[in-house]
Enzyme design. Structure first.
Site, PDB file in Angstrom:
ATOM      1  N   SER A  60      -7.132   2.002   9.440  1.00 21.91           N
ATOM      2  CA  SER A  60      -7.249   3.499   9.784  1.00 21.91           C
ATOM      3  C   SER A  60      -8.747   3.896   9.552  1.00 21.91           C
ATOM      4  O   SER A  60      -9.848   3.574   9.877  1.00 21.91           O
ATOM      5  CB  SER A  60      -6.060   4.315   9.414  1.00 21.91           C
ATOM      6  OG  SER A  60      -6.041   5.711  10.254  1.00 21.91           O
TER       7      SER A  60
ATOM      8  N   ASP B 221       0.843   2.176  18.326  1.00 22.29           N
ATOM      9  CA  ASP B 221      -0.296   2.599  17.536  1.00 22.29           C
ATOM     10  C   ASP B 221      -0.919   3.713  18.208  1.00 22.29           C
ATOM     11  O   ASP B 221      -1.547   3.886  19.246  1.00 22.29           O
ATOM     12  CB  ASP B 221      -1.411   1.435  17.219  1.00 22.29           C
ATOM     13  CG  ASP B 221      -1.853   1.903  15.688  1.00 22.29           C
ATOM     14  OD1 ASP B 221      -2.111   2.661  15.352  1.00 22.29           O
ATOM     15  OD2 ASP B 221      -2.283   0.631  15.029  1.00 22.29           O
TER      16      ASP B 221
ATOM     17  N   HIS C 198       1.426   2.627  13.896  1.00 25.06           N
ATOM     18  CA  HIS C 198       0.254   2.624  12.861  1.00 25.06           C
ATOM     19  C   HIS C 198       0.044   1.923  11.687  1.00 25.06           C
ATOM     20  O   HIS C 198      -0.648   1.880  11.068  1.00 25.06           O
ATOM     21  CB  HIS C 198      -0.027   4.150  12.895  1.00 25.06           C
ATOM     22  CG  HIS C 198      -1.551   4.194  12.432  1.00 25.06           C
ATOM     23  ND1 HIS C 198      -2.642   3.806  13.021  1.00 25.06           N
ATOM     24  CD2 HIS C 198      -2.198   5.082  11.346  1.00 25.06           C
ATOM     25  CE1 HIS C 198      -3.904   4.073  12.255  1.00 25.06           C
ATOM     26  NE2 HIS C 198      -3.385   4.695  11.267  1.00 25.06           N
TER      27      HIS C 198
END
Length: 288
Positions: A101, A240, A267
Site C-alpha cells: 500500500s 482490492d 487489500h
C-alpha cells in the site's frame, strides 16, 4: 534467530525486527502501509525467513518507534532517507524490498533514487499515483449501498470525517475493499493499542481515503516506472482498493515486471490468503 532493536534515523529512533532461520539468502525488508500505520499486521511475512532474513520495521512516528512532534518530518523524501539509513545501519548491501500500500509509494520513491544493491522490488497492493488512487476509490464507492455512499459524501463535504456515522460507513467500505474475512485471525485482533498515528495520515494523505488533501496529493511516479529496472512483482486482490486494472497498468509500465491477482482477497491478501500470498512472494524472491 530473532533480533530486535532501534535504529537512529533523522528525527528519532525506529523499531525493527529481524527474523533469520538459516542465515542464507538475500534479505527482504518490508515497508508497511499507512502512512502512519505499523508493521504488526505484516508479521506473518516472517515465514519467508526459511529462505532469507526478513526485516520489518515501524516507520518513524508509528508503532513502537519514536513519535516526534515535528510535523515537518512527515514527508515522502524523509521516509526515503529513513529507509537508506536503516539499510546502512543493518549492513544491507544487497536487499529485496517488499512494500504494501503506502509502502509501495515509499518503495518506488526509494528505487527512483537509484540505490545500489536492490535485487528486486515487490509492489503489494500499490499506490503509485495519488490521483489514480482517488479515482479508483470514487469508482469503488459507487459499488456500495446508496446510503453508505451518501454518508461518506456528506461527511466529506461537511468536514465531519471524524464522526461515528463516517466510521460506520468506512467499515462497510473496508469489508468490501480492504479485508473481506468474516472472522479475523486471533493474532490480528490482539493489535497493540495506539499503533497508528493519525496525524501522519492526515498530514500526508488527508482525513479521508477518498479525497487526497495532504502533501502526497500530487504524487504520481507512473512516468518514471520505466526507470525501475530490477525485477519487480506487482500483486493485488481481486476486490482490492488497489484495483487489478490499475495494478496491471503500473506493471505494464515497468520493465522486468510480473503481475499476480489474489482471487479471494481485497487489500490484505497476506491475511486473507496467507498461504497463497507467501507462496507467490516466496517463489518470486527465490527466482531472483
Amino acid at each position: 534467530m530473532y533480533t530486535e532493536g532501534f535504529i537512529d534515523v533523522t528525527g528519532g529512533r525506529v523499531s525493527f525486527q529481524k527474523f533469520d532461520e538459516n542465515g542464507g539468502g538475500t534479505p527482504v525488508i518490508v515497508l508497511h502501509g499507512g502512512p502512519g500505520s505499523s508493521c504488526y499486521s505484516l508479521l506473518g511475512l516472517k515465514a519467508l525467513a526459511k529462505d532469507r532474513p526478513v526485516i520489518l520495521y515501524d516507520q518513524l512516528g508509528c508503532g513502537k518507534s519514536d513519535r516526534p512532534m515535528d510535523t515537518t518530518l512527515w514527508r515522502l523524501d524523509r521516509f526515503v532517507e529513513e529507509l537508506a539509513q536503516i539499510r546502512q545501519a543493518l549492513n544491507l548491501d544487497e536487499v529485496h524490498i517488499l512494500g504494501h500500500s503506502w509502502g509501495t509509494t515509499l518503495a518506488a520513491a526509494y528505487c527512483l533514487t537509484k540505490p545500489s544493491g536492490v535485487k528486486s522490488v515487490i509492489f503489494s497492493s500499490p499506490c503509485l499515483s495519488a490521483p489514480l488512487w482517488e479515482q479508483d476509490q470514487k469508482r469503488n464507492l459507487k459499488k456500495l449501498p446508496l446510503d453508505v455512499q451518501e454518508t461518506i459524501n456528506r461527511c466529506e463535504e461537511n468536514g465531519t470525517t471524524d464522526s461515528e456515522e463516517f466510521a460506520a460507513a468506512i467499515e462497510v467500505f473496508g469489508k468490501h475493499f480492504v479485508n473481506r474475512l468474516e472472522k479475523q485471525p486471533e493474532w490480528l485482533e490482539q493489535k497493540p493499542s495506539g499503533y497508528r498515528n493519525a496525524d501522519i495520515y492526515n498530514i500526508m494523505w488527508g482525513p479521508s481515503e477518498f479525497t487526497v488533501l495532504g502533501n502526497l496529493k500530487n504524487f504520481d511516479c507512473t512516468t518514471q516506472l520505466k526507470e525501475i529496472t530490477c525485477p519487480s512483482l506487482y500483486t493485488c486482490g481481486r476486490f482490492d482498493e488497489a484495483t487489478p486494472e490499475t495494478t496491471e497498468y503500473y506493471s505494464s509500465l515497468t520493465p522486468k515486471s510480473k503481475f499476480h491477482v489474489f482471487e479471494k482477497s481485497a487489500h490484505m491478501p497476506y491475511i486473507e490468503e496467507p498461504e497463497e500470498y507467501l507462496a507467490v512472494i516466496g517463489d518470486f524472491l527465490n527466482s531472483i
